[in-house]
Enzyme design. Structure first.
Site, PDB file in Angstrom:
ATOM      1  N   ASP A 177       1.270   5.620  -2.454  1.00 44.70           N
ATOM      2  CA  ASP A 177       1.656   4.195  -2.860  1.00 44.70           C
ATOM      3  C   ASP A 177       0.726   3.261  -1.889  1.00 44.70           C
ATOM      4  OD1 ASP A 177       2.972   2.411  -5.245  1.00 44.70           O
ATOM      5  OD2 ASP A 177       3.388   1.585  -3.226  1.00 44.70           O
ATOM      6  N   TYR A 302       1.918  -7.310  -2.155  1.00 55.22           N
ATOM      7  CA  TYR A 302       0.341  -7.098  -3.286  1.00 55.22           C
ATOM      8  C   TYR A 302      -0.488  -8.667  -2.911  1.00 55.22           C
ATOM      9  CZ  TYR A 302       2.627  -3.717  -5.573  1.00 55.22           C
ATOM     10  OH  TYR A 302       3.112  -2.244  -5.921  1.00 55.22           O
ATOM     11  N   HIS A 359       4.580  10.011  -9.063  1.00 57.54           N
ATOM     12  CA  HIS A 359       4.292   8.916  -7.983  1.00 57.54           C
ATOM     13  C   HIS A 359       4.900   8.821  -6.740  1.00 57.54           C
ATOM     14  CE1 HIS A 359       2.264   5.167  -6.918  1.00 57.54           C
ATOM     15  NE2 HIS A 359       3.524   4.625  -6.483  1.00 57.54           N
TER      16      HIS A 359
END
Length: 380
Positions: A177, A302, A359
């Site tokens: 990630d 982000y 993930h």
């Protein structure tokens, strides 16, 4: 200066959170066969909150979070929190492990002892690492930025932590990630210190478009999956503060936002969600956001990603640090690209296809994760 650190949550602070959970004004949820199709499933969320307020032993969780040696150190303008587990390698094989969102340094709990002390589990002491596991800036017990920063800045901070603070002039690095992006920038920009990197998600993109039908098909599927599952990304990369206003003082909302990602991104083909991510472990990860106020700055990360340039490499650029990739096939959103695509962005020296896992590889399949990291370590 390195300072010892211990997790300490007061009764009053935890009770404030639990009271908010109990008082949550439940909105209506659609009565449909698959509630997860609309966001976090209402029935699951109510069960999770009932467990949170009735069965979750937060004191045991704090004790567990204090199980390994942890510290803080000032690096530039940040107090970085990190575990430092000196294993059987005795200072000779440093490995930096970097988590992502909405995970935490707790992602690696099922892997730490096996990586640091393999002989305790029937393995070879030669496979041991010294582990450094930081909390990303703005996450968990690391200090918060005053405005969004991204993974390139984090790579610089972590390289300083490893080399100048801890004295590891050469080290290995692993991540998934956002940890994969941080690790990629470590390999790309700090290769003088990073011997090799290991990823369980591809991060950097090569210059130019697709070169063959397989790459076109992969990009097409990625675009389709982002349409289905990527709303979180668009919001957090564009207007993260809008989410912060809604999440503040709302532990149930934070839990729903985080649990949805764990559900949607994990390999649930053979095991149900509660088996892949037991409620106690999921709640400890959630509490690391709720109790530290890092739900907001975690979302900022982000926007920092976009402000630092995103994923695309410039013409002629490639991460030349030797790179290993572990492909966990149950990853629903960020599936592995064709190898040719990856090799234009990275110096791929190892590619392993795992039998299962998604993930959150280190959490979902810690034994597979450990075995692959150990095998890579023998070659790196």
């Amino acid at each position: 200066m390195v300072q010892p650190f211990e997790v300490a949550w007061s009764d009053q602070a935890v009770q404030t959170v639990l009271d908010l959970v109990r008082a949550y004004p439940w909105p209506p949820a659609p009565e449909v066969p698959d509630g997860w199709a609309y966001g976090c499933d209402g029935a699951y969320l109510k069960d999770l909150c009932a467990h949170w307020t009735g069965a979750y032993d937060w004191r045991a969780a704090v004790a567990d979070l204090n199980r390994f040696p942890q510290f803080t150190a000032r690096v530039e303008d940040y107090d970085l929190h990190f575990l430092h587990v000196v294993g059987e390698a005795g200072g000779q094989r440093p490995l930096l492990l970097t988590h992502g969102w909405p995970g935490s340094h707790y992602e690696f709990w099922g892997s730490i002892e096996k990586l640091a002390f393999p002989s305790r589990f029937g393995g070879d002491a030669k496979d041991a690492f010294d582990l450094v596991i930081p909390s990303l800036p703005g996450f968990g017990f690391s200090s918060k930025p005053v405005r969004p920063i991204g993974q390139r800045t984090t790579a610089r901070l972590f390289n300083t932590l490893m080399t100048q603070v801890l004295g590891y002039d050469r080290y290995l690095a692993q991540g998934g990630d956002w940890g994969a992006m941080v690790t990629s920038w470590l390999g790309h920009e700090h290769g003088a210190h990073v011997r090799a990197i290991h990823l369980n998600m591809m991060a950097l993109r090569p210059f130019g478009g697709p070169k063959d039908e397989a790459e076109v098909a992969w990009l097409t599927r990625q675009g389709q999956m982002m349409e289905l599952m990527g709303a979180y990304f668009r919001l957090q990369a564009s207007k993260p503060q809008s989410l912060a206003w809604m999440g503040a003082g709302n532990p149930v909302g934070q839990a729903a936002w985080i649990a949805e990602r764990f559900h949607d991104w994990s390999d649930l083909r053979e095991k149900p969600f509660d088996v892949v991510h037991p409620k106690d472990k999921l709640l400890t990860n959630i509490m690391l956001y709720v109790m530290t106020g890092s739900f907001t700055t975690g979302a900022w990360y982000y926007r920092g990603f976009l402000e630092e340039g995103g994923v695309a490499l410039a013409e002629g650029q490639r991460c030349e640090t030797p790179t290993a990739f572990a492909n966990f096939p149950g990853e629903p959103l960020y599936t592995a690209p064709p190898r040719g695509w990856a090799e234009r962005a990275y110096n791929i020296v190892r590619w392993s296809d795992q039998p299962r896992g998604g993930h959150f590889a280190a959490m979902e399949e810690p034994d597979l994760f450990v075995a692959d990291v150990q095998a890579w370590g023998r070659e790196a």
